[in-house]
Design a protein around this motif. Structure first.
Motif, PDB file in Angstrom:
ATOM      1  N   LEU A   1      30.470  39.136  46.109  1.00 39.24           N
ATOM      2  CA  LEU A   1      31.350  39.829  47.049  1.00 39.24           C
ATOM      3  C   LEU A   1      30.843  41.255  47.179  1.00 39.24           C
TER       4      LEU A   1
ATOM      5  N   LEU B   1      30.692  39.619  54.738  1.00 37.24           N
ATOM      6  CA  LEU B   1      30.647  38.153  54.635  1.00 37.24           C
ATOM      7  C   LEU B   1      29.577  37.645  55.605  1.00 37.24           C
TER       8      LEU B   1
ATOM      9  N   GLU C   1      31.451  32.811  54.756  1.00 33.92           N
ATOM     10  CA  GLU C   1      31.213  32.736  53.311  1.00 33.92           C
ATOM     11  C   GLU C   1      30.714  34.064  52.766  1.00 33.92           C
ATOM     12  N   ALA C   2      30.961  34.251  51.485  1.00 40.94           N
ATOM     13  CA  ALA C   2      30.277  35.338  50.781  1.00 40.94           C
ATOM     14  C   ALA C   2      28.792  34.990  50.740  1.00 40.94           C
TER      15      ALA C   2
ATOM     16  N   THR D   1      34.087  31.812  48.243  1.00 46.53           N
ATOM     17  CA  THR D   1      34.530  33.028  48.938  1.00 46.53           C
ATOM     18  C   THR D   1      35.998  33.317  48.625  1.00 46.53           C
TER      19      THR D   1
END
Ligand code: GDD
Ligand code: MG
Length: 198
Positions: A52, A63, A83-84, A180
């Motif tokens: 993150l 992201l 998504e991360a 995520t």
């Protein structure tokens, strides 16, 4: 491997195309001491790391958005996933991997990352363990546009989103990726995005 309730383990390779699908045949000792023959399939695609990227001052997170075929095959109308940043370790350590992936996918060269936990994300079917990190980013760390590796046709879009918006996206279903969600909830539970007191 050290479970005395497992014996006679044999592995067959069912598919070895891009990643490996294995079939494990073994005996498992039940509560009554009896040995029961079992077989389980396991998809082995190596291990991964995710991060993150957050900016406390701006209250934002980075992201990515990309097409994920497996989700397209299972109810995700467009196949697009927010998504991360994440990637497979290949030969690297989790920390080296996540720094490499952060730069390739998002364009940020992150100096310091913090390992927060590791998790099997689908322990009944996928061998992969994912190493989770957080890292602070700022403008001056941006060294390229990101987007992923050209030759791998990654086509990754980079999103910078207010943290509050990202949290709302979990609730309304725009974010549906397990790693995520885990990272964002970790950030909230540990007040990562709460600004430092002056
Ligand atoms: N040709 C081909 N390419 C593949 C195949 N499967 C994956 N790839 C490509 O291999 C590359 C892997 O990119 P990474 O950034 O290293 O991994 P990732 O796909 O982002 O995976 C990360 O997220 C996954 C989902 O959360 C995680 O499962 C994984 O561990 C990792 O964290 C991507 O370009 C992907 O499209 C395949 O069957 N064939
Ligand atoms: Mg990736």
């Amino acid at each position: 491997m050290g479970n005395s309730k497992v014996r006679d383990l044999k592995i067959d390779i069912l598919s070895d195309n891009w990643y490996t699908l294995k079939k494990a045949t073994f005996e498992y000792q039940n509560k009554d001491g009896e040995w029961q023959p079992q077989s389980r399939e396991a998809y082995d695609r190596g291990n991964g790391a995710t991060i993150l990227l957050f900016n406390k001052e701006e209250q934002t997170v980075i992201l990515t958005r990309q097409f994920r075929m497996p989700t397209y095959l299972n109810g995700n109308e467009t196949g697009m996933m927010i998504e991360a940043c994440a990637g497979l370790l290949d030969e690297d350590s989790p920390e080296a991997c996540i720094k490499r992936e952060a730069e390739e996918e998002t364009g940020y060269r992150i100096r310091e990352v913090c390992k927060i936990f590791e998790a099997y994300m689908s322990p009944g079917s996928v061998t992969e363990i994912i190493y989770f990190f957080t890292g602070e980013y700022s403008r001056e760390m941006k060294v390229s546009d990101g987007g992923g590796v050209e030759s791998e046709h990654e086509n990754i879009e980079v999103l910078e989103i207010p943290f509050s918006e990202a949290m709302a996206m979990i609730t309304d279903g725009r974010i549906k990726d397990g790693k995520t969600i885990a990272l964002l909830l970790y950030a909230q539970a540990n007040a990562l995005l709460v600004p430092d007191k002056p």
